[in-house]
Motif scaffolding. Structure first.
Motif, PDB file in Angstrom:
ATOM      1  N   UNK A 129       0.870  -1.172   0.000  1.00  0.00           N
ATOM      2  CA  UNK A 129       0.000   0.000   0.000  1.00  0.00           C
ATOM      3  C   UNK A 129       0.907   1.222   0.000  1.00  0.00           C
ATOM      4  N   UNK A 130       0.627   2.159  -0.862  1.00  0.00           N
ATOM      5  CA  UNK A 130       1.460   3.346  -1.001  1.00  0.00           C
ATOM      6  C   UNK A 130       0.650   4.567  -0.613  1.00  0.00           C
ATOM      7  N   UNK A 131       1.244   5.417   0.219  1.00  0.00           N
ATOM      8  CA  UNK A 131       0.623   6.687   0.583  1.00  0.00           C
ATOM      9  C   UNK A 131       1.484   7.776  -0.045  1.00  0.00           C
ATOM     10  N   UNK A 132       0.888   8.532  -0.956  1.00  0.00           N
ATOM     11  CA  UNK A 132       1.611   9.555  -1.704  1.00  0.00           C
ATOM     12  C   UNK A 132       0.983  10.906  -1.414  1.00  0.00           C
ATOM     13  N   UNK A 133       1.830  11.875  -1.163  1.00  0.00           N
ATOM     14  CA  UNK A 133       1.364  13.228  -0.879  1.00  0.00           C
ATOM     15  C   UNK A 133       1.610  14.094  -2.111  1.00  0.00           C
ATOM     16  N   UNK A 134       0.688  14.996  -2.381  1.00  0.00           N
ATOM     17  CA  UNK A 134       0.861  15.859  -3.552  1.00  0.00           C
ATOM     18  C   UNK A 134       2.051  16.786  -3.332  1.00  0.00           C
ATOM     19  N   UNK A 135       2.511  17.376  -4.403  1.00  0.00           N
ATOM     20  CA  UNK A 135       3.717  18.212  -4.321  1.00  0.00           C
ATOM     21  C   UNK A 135       3.506  19.503  -3.536  1.00  0.00           C
ATOM     22  N   UNK A 136       2.288  19.890  -3.281  1.00  0.00           N
ATOM     23  CA  UNK A 136       2.020  21.155  -2.581  1.00  0.00           C
ATOM     24  C   UNK A 136       1.789  20.974  -1.079  1.00  0.00           C
ATOM     25  N   UNK A 137       1.674  19.763  -0.607  1.00  0.00           N
ATOM     26  CA  UNK A 137       1.254  19.543   0.773  1.00  0.00           C
ATOM     27  C   UNK A 137       2.405  19.596   1.775  1.00  0.00           C
TER      28      UNK A 137
END
Length: 172
Positions: free
Chosen positions: A98-106
């Motif tokens: 499971x991958x948790x990815x954060x957007x580039x602005x967060x």
């Protein structure tokens, strides 16, 4: 007639051999079915764990940030889905992880490796969720990404510094 020709009765030996063969096949089938059942049980436990993490993250930050869950099990193109759905946090379910990815602005401002206030908010929620589920987690990878606006050497260092910043924050 067969006894006279070969000097012994052939059929009892052949029957014993065939019975042994059938028993071996049955034992192999039993072992294989138990292995399949155990694998299915582990897969079900992993899916329940993934769903639990998704729910906890959604409840923790879903009101302030847009959280999108995507599944790679259907053979969907994850990158295309991520481009179509602008979100702050992506949770991507795959069969093996499971991958948790954060957007580039967060988490970071452009060209910076210091975590933003919004990043602290999100990591303060996600970090304890990961910590609570460590029994079901085999490996954690923290990957830092950089901007495309800078030189390659700077971007390489920036990505490393971002990953280290998140690691240090989660370590506490």
């Amino acid at each position: 007639m067969l006894k006279n020709r070969f000097g012994f009765n052939f059929w009892p030996s052949f029957t014993d051999l065939m019975l042994s063969f059938v028993l071996i096949v049955l034992i192999i089938l039993f072992v294989v079915s138990k292995m399949i059942a155990a694998g299915t049980e582990n897969l079900d436990r992993a899916r329940r764990s993934q769903q639990s993490i998704e729910t906890q993250i959604e409840q923790g930050i879903g009101k302030q940030y847009k959280v999108v869950t995507l599944s790679d099990r259907d053979g969907a193109n994850i990158n295309k889905e991520m481009a179509n759905r602008q979100a702050d946090v992506y949770i991507i379910d795959k069969l093996d992880r499971q991958t948790i990815t954060f957007s580039d602005k967060v988490l970071f401002d452009s060209g910076q490796s210091d975590i933003k206030a919004a990043g602290y908010e999100i990591l303060n929620v996600v970090g304890p969720i990961i910590a609570k589920n460590l029994d079901n987690i085999g490996e954690i990878q923290i990957q830092g990404h950089a901007d495309i606006s800078f030189e390659d050497d700077f971007n390489l260092q920036l990505a490393a510094n971002r990953a280290i910043a998140v690691y240090k924050f989660l370590q506490v």
